[in-house]
Design a protein around this motif. Sequence first.
Motif, PDB file in Angstrom:
ATOM      1  N   ALA A  77       0.829  -1.207   0.000  1.00  0.00           N
ATOM      2  CA  ALA A  77       0.000   0.000   0.000  1.00  0.00           C
ATOM      3  C   ALA A  77       0.863   1.256   0.000  1.00  0.00           C
ATOM      4  O   ALA A  77       0.646   2.178  -0.792  1.00  0.00           O
ATOM      5  CB  ALA A  77      -0.928  -0.004   1.213  1.00  0.00           C
ATOM      6  N   VAL A  78       1.849   1.292   0.867  1.00  0.00           N
ATOM      7  CA  VAL A  78       2.736   2.457   0.916  1.00  0.00           C
ATOM      8  C   VAL A  78       3.569   2.543  -0.355  1.00  0.00           C
ATOM      9  O   VAL A  78       3.846   3.635  -0.859  1.00  0.00           O
ATOM     10  CB  VAL A  78       3.615   2.404   2.179  1.00  0.00           C
ATOM     11  CG1 VAL A  78       4.653   3.504   2.177  1.00  0.00           C
ATOM     12  CG2 VAL A  78       2.752   2.498   3.427  1.00  0.00           C
ATOM     13  N   SER A  79       3.938   1.410  -0.904  1.00  0.00           N
ATOM     14  CA  SER A  79       4.737   1.398  -2.126  1.00  0.00           C
ATOM     15  C   SER A  79       3.964   1.970  -3.309  1.00  0.00           C
ATOM     16  O   SER A  79       4.524   2.738  -4.114  1.00  0.00           O
ATOM     17  CB  SER A  79       5.176  -0.034  -2.424  1.00  0.00           C
ATOM     18  OG  SER A  79       6.042  -0.068  -3.506  1.00  0.00           O
ATOM     19  N   VAL A  80       2.693   1.624  -3.420  1.00  0.00           N
ATOM     20  CA  VAL A  80       1.870   2.156  -4.515  1.00  0.00           C
ATOM     21  C   VAL A  80       1.730   3.673  -4.398  1.00  0.00           C
ATOM     22  O   VAL A  80       1.913   4.415  -5.373  1.00  0.00           O
ATOM     23  CB  VAL A  80       0.481   1.478  -4.531  1.00  0.00           C
ATOM     24  CG1 VAL A  80      -0.494   2.221  -5.414  1.00  0.00           C
ATOM     25  CG2 VAL A  80       0.603   0.043  -4.976  1.00  0.00           C
ATOM     26  N   VAL A  81       1.451   4.140  -3.192  1.00  0.00           N
ATOM     27  CA  VAL A  81       1.305   5.583  -2.978  1.00  0.00           C
ATOM     28  C   VAL A  81       2.619   6.307  -3.247  1.00  0.00           C
ATOM     29  O   VAL A  81       2.645   7.362  -3.895  1.00  0.00           O
ATOM     30  CB  VAL A  81       0.796   5.869  -1.542  1.00  0.00           C
ATOM     31  CG1 VAL A  81       0.833   7.343  -1.229  1.00  0.00           C
ATOM     32  CG2 VAL A  81      -0.609   5.323  -1.372  1.00  0.00           C
ATOM     33  N   SER A  82       3.724   5.735  -2.783  1.00  0.00           N
ATOM     34  CA  SER A  82       5.014   6.401  -2.999  1.00  0.00           C
ATOM     35  C   SER A  82       5.399   6.423  -4.474  1.00  0.00           C
ATOM     36  O   SER A  82       5.984   7.407  -4.940  1.00  0.00           O
ATOM     37  CB  SER A  82       6.106   5.731  -2.168  1.00  0.00           C
ATOM     38  OG  SER A  82       6.384   4.431  -2.635  1.00  0.00           O
ATOM     39  N   GLN A  83       5.068   5.385  -5.221  1.00  0.00           N
ATOM     40  CA  GLN A  83       5.373   5.383  -6.654  1.00  0.00           C
ATOM     41  C   GLN A  83       4.592   6.458  -7.391  1.00  0.00           C
ATOM     42  O   GLN A  83       5.119   7.110  -8.301  1.00  0.00           O
ATOM     43  CB  GLN A  83       5.080   4.006  -7.264  1.00  0.00           C
ATOM     44  CG  GLN A  83       6.043   2.941  -6.825  1.00  0.00           C
ATOM     45  CD  GLN A  83       7.467   3.258  -7.203  1.00  0.00           C
ATOM     46  OE1 GLN A  83       7.762   3.722  -8.282  1.00  0.00           O
ATOM     47  NE2 GLN A  83       8.370   3.016  -6.267  1.00  0.00           N
ATOM     48  N   ILE A  84       3.347   6.675  -6.995  1.00  0.00           N
ATOM     49  CA  ILE A  84       2.538   7.725  -7.613  1.00  0.00           C
ATOM     50  C   ILE A  84       3.128   9.093  -7.295  1.00  0.00           C
ATOM     51  O   ILE A  84       3.275   9.942  -8.189  1.00  0.00           O
ATOM     52  CB  ILE A  84       1.076   7.619  -7.143  1.00  0.00           C
ATOM     53  CG1 ILE A  84       0.436   6.355  -7.706  1.00  0.00           C
ATOM     54  CG2 ILE A  84       0.280   8.852  -7.544  1.00  0.00           C
ATOM     55  CD1 ILE A  84      -0.910   6.021  -7.113  1.00  0.00           C
ATOM     56  N   VAL A  85       3.495   9.306  -6.044  1.00  0.00           N
ATOM     57  CA  VAL A  85       4.080  10.588  -5.642  1.00  0.00           C
ATOM     58  C   VAL A  85       5.410  10.829  -6.353  1.00  0.00           C
ATOM     59  O   VAL A  85       5.684  11.942  -6.829  1.00  0.00           O
ATOM     60  CB  VAL A  85       4.240  10.642  -4.106  1.00  0.00           C
ATOM     61  CG1 VAL A  85       5.071  11.838  -3.674  1.00  0.00           C
ATOM     62  CG2 VAL A  85       2.889  10.664  -3.431  1.00  0.00           C
ATOM     63  N   LEU A  86       6.229   9.806  -6.457  1.00  0.00           N
ATOM     64  CA  LEU A  86       7.518   9.957  -7.132  1.00  0.00           C
ATOM     65  C   LEU A  86       7.340  10.237  -8.620  1.00  0.00           C
ATOM     66  O   LEU A  86       8.088  11.024  -9.203  1.00  0.00           O
ATOM     67  CB  LEU A  86       8.376   8.709  -6.916  1.00  0.00           C
ATOM     68  CG  LEU A  86       8.846   8.477  -5.477  1.00  0.00           C
ATOM     69  CD1 LEU A  86       9.574   7.153  -5.367  1.00  0.00           C
ATOM     70  CD2 LEU A  86       9.712   9.607  -4.992  1.00  0.00           C
ATOM     71  N   PHE A  87       6.361   9.613  -9.254  1.00  0.00           N
ATOM     72  CA  PHE A  87       6.103   9.883 -10.667  1.00  0.00           C
ATOM     73  C   PHE A  87       5.656  11.331 -10.878  1.00  0.00           C
ATOM     74  O   PHE A  87       6.123  12.014 -11.792  1.00  0.00           O
ATOM     75  CB  PHE A  87       5.045   8.920 -11.213  1.00  0.00           C
ATOM     76  CG  PHE A  87       4.668   9.201 -12.627  1.00  0.00           C
ATOM     77  CD1 PHE A  87       5.518   8.864 -13.668  1.00  0.00           C
ATOM     78  CD2 PHE A  87       3.470   9.828 -12.929  1.00  0.00           C
ATOM     79  CE1 PHE A  87       5.182   9.141 -14.984  1.00  0.00           C
ATOM     80  CE2 PHE A  87       3.122  10.104 -14.234  1.00  0.00           C
ATOM     81  CZ  PHE A  87       3.981   9.764 -15.273  1.00  0.00           C
ATOM     82  N   ILE A  88       4.745  11.791 -10.018  1.00  0.00           N
ATOM     83  CA  ILE A  88       4.295  13.185 -10.118  1.00  0.00           C
ATOM     84  C   ILE A  88       5.468  14.133  -9.904  1.00  0.00           C
ATOM     85  O   ILE A  88       5.596  15.149 -10.598  1.00  0.00           O
ATOM     86  CB  ILE A  88       3.157  13.445  -9.110  1.00  0.00           C
ATOM     87  CG1 ILE A  88       1.905  12.685  -9.540  1.00  0.00           C
ATOM     88  CG2 ILE A  88       2.851  14.935  -8.984  1.00  0.00           C
ATOM     89  CD1 ILE A  88       0.801  12.676  -8.506  1.00  0.00           C
TER      90      ILE A  88
END
Length: 128
Positions: A15-26
């Motif tokens: 869950a944290v990994s998915v959120v962090s990947q989205i934030v890093l992409f943005i």
Amino acid sequence: MGFFLILRNVLRISAVSVVSQIVLFIGKVFITVASAVGGYYYLDIHFGDELNYLMVPTLLIGIAAYAVAEMFNEVFGMAISTILQCFVADEELFEDTEERFAPGSLAGAIDSTQKKYKTKKKVSVESS
């Protein structure tokens, strides 16, 4: 030990990994676009009369900005993963919340992220 630690907490870590990947992409997109647009306007204001075509230097600025953003976000992503694994290890080692090193705000943030991920996963499974 590390593998089994991740295996026991796979939902929380994913869950944290998915959120962090989205934030890093943005973050990568924002850094690249902001640098390219800023570079274009800088070149236009200061060298507009001397340059015939501004798109090639702007493209080079965008490529360099993407490379820098990629490296920065890679380090930032590694820090996120490290903090998460330390938090999970801390949580497993110390049952009593008074003895833990992690602050309560971090535990609340990770628990809320896990709950959001579980509800999204249930909705996507039910809709398919």
